[in-house]
Motif scaffolding. Structure first.
Motif, mmCIF file in Angstrom:
data_model
loop_
_atom_site.group_PDB
_atom_site.id
_atom_site.type_symbol
_atom_site.label_atom_id
_atom_site.label_comp_id
_atom_site.label_asym_id
_atom_site.label_seq_id
_atom_site.Cartn_x
_atom_site.Cartn_y
_atom_site.Cartn_z
ATOM 1 N N HIS A 1 45.928 43.983 33.530
ATOM 2 C CA HIS A 1 44.704 44.475 33.796
ATOM 3 C C HIS A 1 44.384 43.946 35.152
ATOM 4 O O HIS A 1 43.137 44.064 35.650
ATOM 5 C CB HIS A 1 43.646 44.522 32.775
ATOM 6 C CG HIS A 1 43.599 45.092 31.886
ATOM 7 N ND1 HIS A 1 44.522 44.746 30.825
ATOM 8 C CD2 HIS A 1 43.302 46.185 31.302
ATOM 9 C CE1 HIS A 1 44.610 45.704 29.873
ATOM 10 N NE2 HIS A 1 43.832 46.691 30.018
ATOM 11 N N GLY A 2 45.061 43.203 35.886
ATOM 12 C CA GLY A 2 44.797 42.581 37.348
ATOM 13 C C GLY A 2 43.890 41.296 37.175
ATOM 14 O O GLY A 2 43.323 41.059 38.316
ATOM 15 N N ALA A 3 43.703 40.969 36.114
ATOM 16 C CA ALA A 3 42.620 39.603 36.031
ATOM 17 C C ALA A 3 43.300 38.396 36.584
ATOM 18 O O ALA A 3 44.462 38.089 36.656
ATOM 19 C CB ALA A 3 42.541 39.214 34.552
ATOM 20 N N SER A 4 42.531 37.430 37.252
ATOM 21 C CA SER A 4 42.861 36.678 38.021
ATOM 22 C C SER A 4 42.595 35.185 36.895
ATOM 23 O O SER A 4 43.360 34.003 37.412
ATOM 24 C CB SER A 4 42.010 36.147 39.248
ATOM 25 O OG SER A 4 40.705 36.219 39.070
ATOM 26 N N TRP B 1 37.706 38.021 30.825
ATOM 27 C CA TRP B 1 38.534 37.750 31.881
ATOM 28 C C TRP B 1 37.691 37.989 33.291
ATOM 29 O O TRP B 1 36.783 38.897 33.140
ATOM 30 C CB TRP B 1 39.972 38.004 31.900
ATOM 31 C CG TRP B 1 40.282 39.466 32.151
ATOM 32 C CD1 TRP B 1 39.791 40.367 33.065
ATOM 33 C CD2 TRP B 1 40.954 40.044 31.197
ATOM 34 N NE1 TRP B 1 40.404 41.455 32.620
ATOM 35 C CE2 TRP B 1 40.699 41.313 31.459
ATOM 36 C CE3 TRP B 1 41.710 39.843 29.943
ATOM 37 C CZ2 TRP B 1 41.565 42.412 30.474
ATOM 38 C CZ3 TRP B 1 42.266 40.459 29.059
ATOM 39 C CH2 TRP B 1 42.110 41.962 29.347
ATOM 40 N N ASP C 1 38.699 39.870 37.262
ATOM 41 C CA ASP C 1 39.538 40.457 37.997
ATOM 42 C C ASP C 1 39.322 40.039 39.337
ATOM 43 O O ASP C 1 39.984 40.536 40.156
ATOM 44 C CB ASP C 1 39.816 41.769 37.790
ATOM 45 C CG ASP C 1 38.492 42.494 37.970
ATOM 46 O OD1 ASP C 1 37.578 42.098 38.078
ATOM 47 O OD2 ASP C 1 38.715 43.825 37.511
#
Length: 130
Positions: free
Chosen positions: A21-24, A113, A115
């Motif tokens: 999901h592109g989370a950092s 989270w 992103d």
């Protein structure tokens, strides 16, 4: 200690989902843990922190919700909290023909989270160098 293998599996699944999901960074992991699942909460929390090291999950809060053990008597339909140690005979008719309704769960209930790597609410690991 099987809590470490549980923690590693949870971190792996959460990190895979976060990355997809592109989370950092992962902020919170919520688990539902049945009281009959054979998991020691303190050991799981300790293992979780170790398993998170070097992952997107590092620094995340682990929140566990204990799910009480419930049983249902097939013949009379009564339902009760089984407790610990578990009482598996019906308190109404004293039969041992019971079905566990809940209490053995161990699942990821929710993950929070970020992103945006610049999000100021993301907690960065504390460096011992500075």
């Amino acid at each position: 200690m099987h809590e470490m293998s549980i923690a590693l599996a949870v971190v792996d699944q959460v990190e895979d989902a976060a990355r997809s999901h592109g989370a950092s960074r992962v902020r919170t992991v919520r688990l539902r843990v049945g009281e009959l699942a054979g998991v020691v909460p303190d050991a799981l929390a300790f293992s979780f922190q170790l398993a998170c090291a070097g992952t997107l999950v590092e620094g995340a809060d682990l929140v566990t919700e204990t799910v009480p053990g419930l049983a249902r008597c097939a013949p009379c339909g009564d339902e009760w909290a089984v407790g610990m140690p578990p009482r598996l005979t019906c308190p109404v008719c004293d039969r041992a023909t019971t079905e566990l309704v809940s209490g053995r769960e161990l699942r990821i209930a929710a993950v929070e989270w970020h992103d945006d790597p610049a999000d100021p609410r993301v907690r960065e690991p504390i460096s011992e160098e500075g």
